[in-house]
Design an enzyme around this catalytic site. Sequence first.
Site, PDB file in Angstrom:
ATOM      1  N   HIS A 121       3.112  -6.081   3.970  1.00  0.00           N
ATOM      2  CA  HIS A 121       2.576  -5.157   2.953  1.00  0.00           C
ATOM      3  C   HIS A 121       2.051  -5.949   1.753  1.00  0.00           C
ATOM      4  O   HIS A 121       0.952  -5.673   1.248  1.00  0.00           O
ATOM      5  CB  HIS A 121       3.692  -4.186   2.527  1.00  0.00           C
ATOM      6  CG  HIS A 121       3.300  -3.188   1.480  1.00  0.00           C
ATOM      7  ND1 HIS A 121       3.288  -1.827   1.710  1.00  0.00           N
ATOM      8  CD2 HIS A 121       2.918  -3.332   0.183  1.00  0.00           C
ATOM      9  CE1 HIS A 121       2.902  -1.196   0.599  1.00  0.00           C
ATOM     10  NE2 HIS A 121       2.684  -2.095  -0.342  1.00  0.00           N
ATOM     11  N   GLU A 122       2.826  -6.938   1.307  1.00  0.00           N
ATOM     12  CA  GLU A 122       2.416  -7.719   0.131  1.00  0.00           C
ATOM     13  C   GLU A 122       1.243  -8.652   0.450  1.00  0.00           C
ATOM     14  O   GLU A 122       0.344  -8.827  -0.378  1.00  0.00           O
ATOM     15  CB  GLU A 122       3.602  -8.510  -0.442  1.00  0.00           C
ATOM     16  CG  GLU A 122       4.772  -7.661  -0.910  1.00  0.00           C
ATOM     17  CD  GLU A 122       4.375  -6.484  -1.787  1.00  0.00           C
ATOM     18  OE1 GLU A 122       3.453  -6.624  -2.614  1.00  0.00           O
ATOM     19  OE2 GLU A 122       4.976  -5.406  -1.629  1.00  0.00           O
ATOM     20  N   CYS A 166       4.085   2.610  -2.244  1.00  0.00           N
ATOM     21  CA  CYS A 166       3.519   1.473  -2.966  1.00  0.00           C
ATOM     22  C   CYS A 166       3.570   1.765  -4.454  1.00  0.00           C
ATOM     23  O   CYS A 166       3.289   2.893  -4.882  1.00  0.00           O
ATOM     24  CB  CYS A 166       2.076   1.258  -2.509  1.00  0.00           C
ATOM     25  SG  CYS A 166       1.230  -0.098  -3.338  1.00  0.00           S
ATOM     26  N   HIS A 205      -1.913  -6.877   0.161  1.00  0.00           N
ATOM     27  CA  HIS A 205      -2.396  -6.734  -1.224  1.00  0.00           C
ATOM     28  C   HIS A 205      -3.285  -7.907  -1.646  1.00  0.00           C
ATOM     29  O   HIS A 205      -4.281  -7.709  -2.345  1.00  0.00           O
ATOM     30  CB  HIS A 205      -1.233  -6.605  -2.207  1.00  0.00           C
ATOM     31  CG  HIS A 205      -0.735  -5.210  -2.389  1.00  0.00           C
ATOM     32  ND1 HIS A 205      -1.556  -4.158  -2.721  1.00  0.00           N
ATOM     33  CD2 HIS A 205       0.519  -4.683  -2.297  1.00  0.00           C
ATOM     34  CE1 HIS A 205      -0.838  -3.048  -2.821  1.00  0.00           C
ATOM     35  NE2 HIS A 205       0.416  -3.339  -2.558  1.00  0.00           N
TER      36      HIS A 205
END
Length: 203
Positions: free
Chosen positions: A173-174, A130, A177
Amino acid sequence: MSAIERITKAAHLIDMNDIIREGNPTLRTVAEEVTFPLSDQEIILGEKMMQFLKHSQDPVMAEKMGLRGGVGLAAPQLDISKRIIAVLVPNIVEEGETPQEAYDLEAIMYNPKIVSHSVQDAALGEGEGCLSVDRNVPGYVVRHARVTVDYFDKDGEKHRIKLKGYNSIVVQHEIDHINGIMFYDRINEKDPFAVKDGLLILE
């Protein structure tokens, strides 16, 4: 000056100094949805995020700007708590072949949301990294093998995409966030390389 004001200035190119690191509370905050029509700032922000990913994947620009290579970026990583992500996955081709398209996945997503997912889980064999984490965190990051994602583009048009494999991992993954989740939250603390029944390891 706020982060979004600074980053969306005409001459500004996003670099590693703009990216906040783990420990910053913005990375642990559930980001706010954007409303339509988008502001000019929100449109420019999405475009600058994509520009950063393209620079980070260009060896000359990456070296010149001191960038780590990335395939995804979320607005909270820029200390901007909005549900905006950019993803840019290059097309990997066998030696000697010419790709039809330069990118397998290229999208700026506003208010992205996972609307359905497979029962089967998957993880990258080499683990995940990351841009907001300056250390290696080994272990399988357990995610859904396949996801269906709804998102809006800059014009407020709604899109639905089905993703599997690496593209699915990148988008999850995004989206994590914008939900205040870090990739290592999904690693088994006691046994980082534990393989539960049916886990698909993506090499």
